[in-house]
Write a protein that holds these residues in place. Structure first.
Motif, PDB file in Angstrom:
ATOM      1  N   ARG A  16      -3.310   7.317  -0.260  1.00 56.80           N
ATOM      2  CA  ARG A  16      -4.577   7.701  -0.403  1.00 56.80           C
ATOM      3  C   ARG A  16      -5.544   7.100  -1.526  1.00 56.80           C
ATOM      4  O   ARG A  16      -6.538   6.827  -1.442  1.00 56.80           O
ATOM      5  N   SER A  17      -4.776   7.206  -2.585  1.00 57.49           N
ATOM      6  CA  SER A  17      -5.471   6.624  -3.929  1.00 57.49           C
ATOM      7  C   SER A  17      -5.873   5.361  -3.951  1.00 57.49           C
ATOM      8  O   SER A  17      -7.045   4.863  -4.330  1.00 57.49           O
ATOM      9  N   PHE A  18      -4.856   4.545  -3.383  1.00 58.93           N
ATOM     10  CA  PHE A  18      -5.194   2.991  -3.435  1.00 58.93           C
ATOM     11  C   PHE A  18      -6.224   2.725  -2.189  1.00 58.93           C
ATOM     12  O   PHE A  18      -6.905   1.680  -2.479  1.00 58.93           O
ATOM     13  N   LYS A  19      -6.028   3.402  -1.323  1.00 66.29           N
ATOM     14  CA  LYS A  19      -7.169   3.100  -0.169  1.00 66.29           C
ATOM     15  C   LYS A  19      -8.422   3.393  -0.552  1.00 66.29           C
ATOM     16  O   LYS A  19      -9.471   2.470  -0.463  1.00 66.29           O
ATOM     17  N   GLU A  20      -8.700   4.686  -1.406  1.00 68.62           N
ATOM     18  CA  GLU A  20      -9.974   5.037  -1.828  1.00 68.62           C
ATOM     19  C   GLU A  20     -10.296   3.797  -2.922  1.00 68.62           C
ATOM     20  O   GLU A  20     -11.676   3.287  -2.988  1.00 68.62           O
ATOM     21  N   ALA A  21      -9.564   3.342  -3.813  1.00 68.50           N
ATOM     22  CA  ALA A  21      -9.818   2.337  -5.058  1.00 68.50           C
ATOM     23  C   ALA A  21     -10.100   1.064  -4.324  1.00 68.50           C
ATOM     24  O   ALA A  21     -10.966   0.440  -4.781  1.00 68.50           O
ATOM     25  N   ASN A  22      -9.577   0.804  -3.204  1.00 69.38           N
ATOM     26  CA  ASN A  22      -9.530  -0.612  -2.773  1.00 69.38           C
ATOM     27  C   ASN A  22     -10.860  -0.834  -1.729  1.00 69.38           C
ATOM     28  O   ASN A  22     -11.269  -2.007  -1.706  1.00 69.38           O
TER      29      ASN A  22
END
Length: 332
Positions: A16-22
């Protein structure tokens, strides 16, 4: 073409956190639940970078396999790097990390362990849920006026020191590279380890795991401590020799232990094994003490920390492929 990144040991909150940052970077991220090891390193063929966490294996064999697959960058989404063979990686690939994701998270969690152990909050909670509202066995002590020994005075420890000063506690610290200006500003002293062991009511570990600090807390160092000392470890599991700690707990030399890390944690931490028997006798023994709290390496685990981890990790990868290297880990 988007850079390809293989992520190992991925949990739902990571994704979740990396998808948002990506959304800002547009990388092609492939998420794998398994931890990096020699059996699944084949999945790194054709990727531009590999991202791992604290319990992934990056020993000499894995490093060589990564290099054979053409991997040039190993990005750790954590601060510690004791699971990486840096000698094997030298001249083969670049290692980067997230040096500071949220020092407040770990410092605040360290305090939470101290307070929970002192005031026996987990035990009291279990009692009241069972209808037992007795206070017998729940007595704690005033934190005010007690002495805390801080081993390692990096970013996390400095925040913790400020918090503990607010409680009116006395601070003794040890560090190979003392920050005397910070000590003067915050009214605490540096001392030798022996002096710290002798004077401290609570000892909190915040130093990195190195050959010099491995098993820093052992039967000999415990013998120098105050009777009934509280030991807190939110650093790395192998800073403490667990069997020595258990002996200290059994003979009452150690009065409390708060452990967010464990030297053999990789088999259990971050996983749900509630339907299985814990066959690690040492861990099972630790869990049997009512004056011990063991948690699953969660001190870092706040919303702010996950955002910082994702953004710093992806920025590290972007910088590397633009010819810049930030937050590199090298052999000292």
């Amino acid at each position: 073409m988007a850079l390809k990144i293989a992520f190992y040991d991925t949990k739902p909150y990571d994704e979740r956190s990396f998808k948002e940052a990506n959304e800002k970077y547009g990388f092609d991220i492939r998420y794998y639940k398994g931890r990096l090891n020699l059996n699944n390193v084949v999945l790194t063929k054709g990727v531009d970078a590999v991202c791992i966490f604290v319990n992934d294996t990056a020993d000499a064999e894995v490093i060589q396999a990564l290099a054979d697959n053409g991997v040039k960058l190993l990005a750790l989404r954590c601060a510690g790097y004791n699971n990486v063979d840096l000698k094997a990686a030298k001249d083969k690939m670049t290692i980067v990390r997230v040096p500071a994701y949220s020092p407040y998270a770990v410092a605040e969690y360290t305090l939470a362990l101290m307070l929970s152990l002192n005031r026996k909050i987990p035990r009291a909670t279990m009692r009241t849920r069972d209808g037992n509202f007795s206070l017998h066995g729940l007595m704690g002590f005033d934190m005010h006026g007690k002495t805390v020994g801080i081993i390692g005075t990096g970013k996390i420890a400095k925040i913790l020191i400020k918090i503990l000063k607010g409680f009116g506690m006395n601070i003794i610290a040890y560090d190979l590279f003392p920050d005397y200006n910070f000590a003067r500003e915050n009214h605490f002293i540096y001392a030798s380890l022996d002096e710290l062991y002798k004077a401290s009511d609570i000892i909190s570990l915040h130093c990195p795991l190195t050959e010099q600090t491995k098993y820093l807390i052992n039967d000999y160092s415990i013998s120098k401590m105050k009777d009934g000392v509280m030991i807190i470890n939110t650093g790395r599991g192998q800073l403490i020799h667990t069997n020595a700690l258990i002996e200290g707990l059994k003979n009452k030399k150690v009065g409390y232990a708060g452990l967010d890390v464990y030297e053999e944690e990789s088999e259990y931490f971050y996983e749900d094994v509630s339907d299985k028997i814990i066959d690690d006798d040492t861990l099972a023994r630790l869990l049997s003490f009512n004056n011990v709290i063991v948690t699953s390496h969660q001190a870092f685990f706040t919303k702010e920390a996950l955002v910082n981890i994702a953004n710093t990790t992806l920025q590290n990868i972007k910088d590397f492929h633009e010819g810049k290297i930030e937050n590199e880990v090298t052999i000292s």
